[in-house]
Design a protein around this motif. Sequence first.
Motif, mmCIF file in Angstrom:
data_model
loop_
_atom_site.group_PDB
_atom_site.id
_atom_site.type_symbol
_atom_site.label_atom_id
_atom_site.label_comp_id
_atom_site.label_asym_id
_atom_site.label_seq_id
_atom_site.Cartn_x
_atom_site.Cartn_y
_atom_site.Cartn_z
ATOM 1 N N ASP A 76 46.107 10.211 75.776
ATOM 2 C CA ASP A 76 45.658 11.662 74.906
ATOM 3 C C ASP A 76 46.603 12.693 75.082
ATOM 4 O OD1 ASP A 76 43.744 10.726 73.458
ATOM 5 O OD2 ASP A 76 42.093 11.346 74.759
ATOM 6 N N THR B 149 46.992 11.591 64.361
ATOM 7 C CA THR B 149 46.177 11.343 65.439
ATOM 8 C C THR B 149 46.179 10.212 66.165
ATOM 9 O OG1 THR B 149 44.071 11.182 64.156
ATOM 10 C CG2 THR B 149 44.665 13.481 64.648
ATOM 11 N N ARG C 210 49.420 12.787 72.571
ATOM 12 C CA ARG C 210 49.137 13.260 71.162
ATOM 13 C C ARG C 210 48.940 14.685 71.280
ATOM 14 N NH1 ARG C 210 44.033 13.994 69.597
ATOM 15 N NH2 ARG C 210 43.248 13.046 71.214
ATOM 16 N N LYS D 199 39.785 3.977 70.571
ATOM 17 C CA LYS D 199 40.533 5.055 71.136
ATOM 18 C C LYS D 199 40.824 4.431 72.861
ATOM 19 C CE LYS D 199 38.836 8.705 68.351
ATOM 20 N NZ LYS D 199 37.901 9.911 68.498
ATOM 21 N N THR E 213 47.308 7.063 68.421
ATOM 22 C CA THR E 213 48.488 6.692 69.422
ATOM 23 C C THR E 213 48.572 5.170 69.414
ATOM 24 O OG1 THR E 213 46.532 6.354 71.045
ATOM 25 C CG2 THR E 213 47.461 8.459 71.097
#
Length: 613
Positions: free
Chosen positions: A364, A509, A367, A531, A511
Amino acid sequence: MCGIFGFNFDDKELLRRMGSVLKHRGLDGSGYYSDMKVSLGHRRLKIIDLSDRAKQPMPNEDSSIWLTYNGEIYNFKELKEELEKKGHDFISNTDSEVIIHAYEEFGFSFVKKLRGMFAFALYDSNRDLLILIRDRIGIKPLYYFFDGEDFIFASEIKAILKHVKPRPDFTAIDQFFTYQFPLGPGTMFDGIKKVNPGEVLIYNLKTKILKNEKYWELKLEFGKESEGFYIKKIEELLKESIKMRLRSDVSLGLYLSGGLDSSYIAALASELNPEIKTFTIGFNHASDETDYAKKTAEHLGLEHKEIMVKPGEKELLPRITWHLDMPVANVAAVPTYIMAKNSKKYLTVALTGDGGDEIFAGYDKYRLMVLRQKLKFLPHFLKKIGVKAASIKLKPETSGRLEEFLLGDEIDAYLSYSSSFTENEKNELYKGIRAQNQKENLTRYFHMDLPLLQKLLNLDIKTLLPDDYLMKVDKMTMASAIEARVPLLDHRIVEFAMSIPPSLKIRGTKTKYIFRKAMAKKLPREIINRKKHGFNLPTEDWLENGLEEIAIQMFDLGNPLINTDYCRVIVSKFKTNPRYYSRQFWSSFSFFLWYKMYFEMERPSFNLNDYLS
């Protein structure tokens, strides 16, 4: 996979004491060589060529060159054929002997021909040289100490401490409380260093001069090919890498977490070896991924085993600290250790999914850093208004980090997201040392003329992987004499991954965009679109089941470098803001345990109660 050690003098008793403390790295035997100039030792874990012909330290034909080696050279068969054509004779079928003959034939440049994970020492008696070499990515550990007279090396620091008195390194300690690990080549012990990844260390036994040379540097330029090209090449290179890592003369399996990386490796490995077994670990807690691992194994038709852990596993922390030779701030070390310990009865070699997030942009932080960059055009006052509005629902400490993330420069933003303690918090934490400005350590990574994502990936490949994550994997698996192999970190895959445009790694958004596309035909959409989960120990459950009392007792004993009162505050605040204080709790608690083990106790104890009095 083995343990290696040695030094530049003759001391057979020290050699055996170093071998004894590294016994866990090689349960299949030990070997020693010494003359008046050099002593070499080896703990053996048999993987390729199980005969005594592969025993180490290993000499060449006239015993002028000796090798002690840890790792695997996956292209050793191809290199052996090349060397045989040049007239070299072999007495074994091991990759170790290939290293010796390759050095004879090609000199120092031979290391560029090696494809694998390795850390080894070569003693060239004709040239009075002791040569240490570590693989390009830093998968295998190698440490050394040199005070101008004594030169000593080993796979793990604890072996060097059989000769060197431990002293804390204050610079490394400050880095630990920032990043959760010390930056290479430093370690938590003053005077003990790591051989850097992609480095040759040459010690002249006559002149006592030590010099280092880089034999590999990661190229950061990226191409402009089509998506289809990159998708095809990812599968092609990874499948080739897995095929090479399936070579073994002992039992082999795969650690399946349920995440993208290990799932894709499982899919490709099952095509090459449908009988491969998979293993996963769970805590009967919301943080584990056992359901996803099971679904992946069922989809691929693989035999799968789940290893469930009870809350009492916190008792393992002293043992894990000893194996790491540093505080257990990376709590993923605990499940890795348990997985290896419980799977040893089934296998000796395990494939893992480590490295995918760092080369294909899975975290994260990547991102969010890229998103932050896109907001650079906003006026400063608008960002301040946004921070103020968001802070209404945030704890003050979280609000402060958000302000630094949005209003500071790139390095400020990175540290605000990634650091365990801010500089101000470290000043409150420390008692015997001073907080250092860590921006200087990061400047060379962020001041490159490259897209931000490329800079972030390069930083993590150069620091997070070799200084933390890969050391966790190596030492936690070798604690149970298991060889962990990391197909995603074949240097050709790393080089190719860094040639992929950043825009194909983070798309909007999402990855790991291009990596997910490569997986699309192999795995269910449910797995591909997950995720990033990350692994979190059930710390809150452990605190409720005795860990809080243990931590308070340990803090109450005091530490010459750390403010105990501030540590107690961390424990109390953990309950109200666990997301923020989890890293701070584990860093401070594990540091107290490590410090007591190495600087206050006569000898390490694996009983947690011994650290409470």
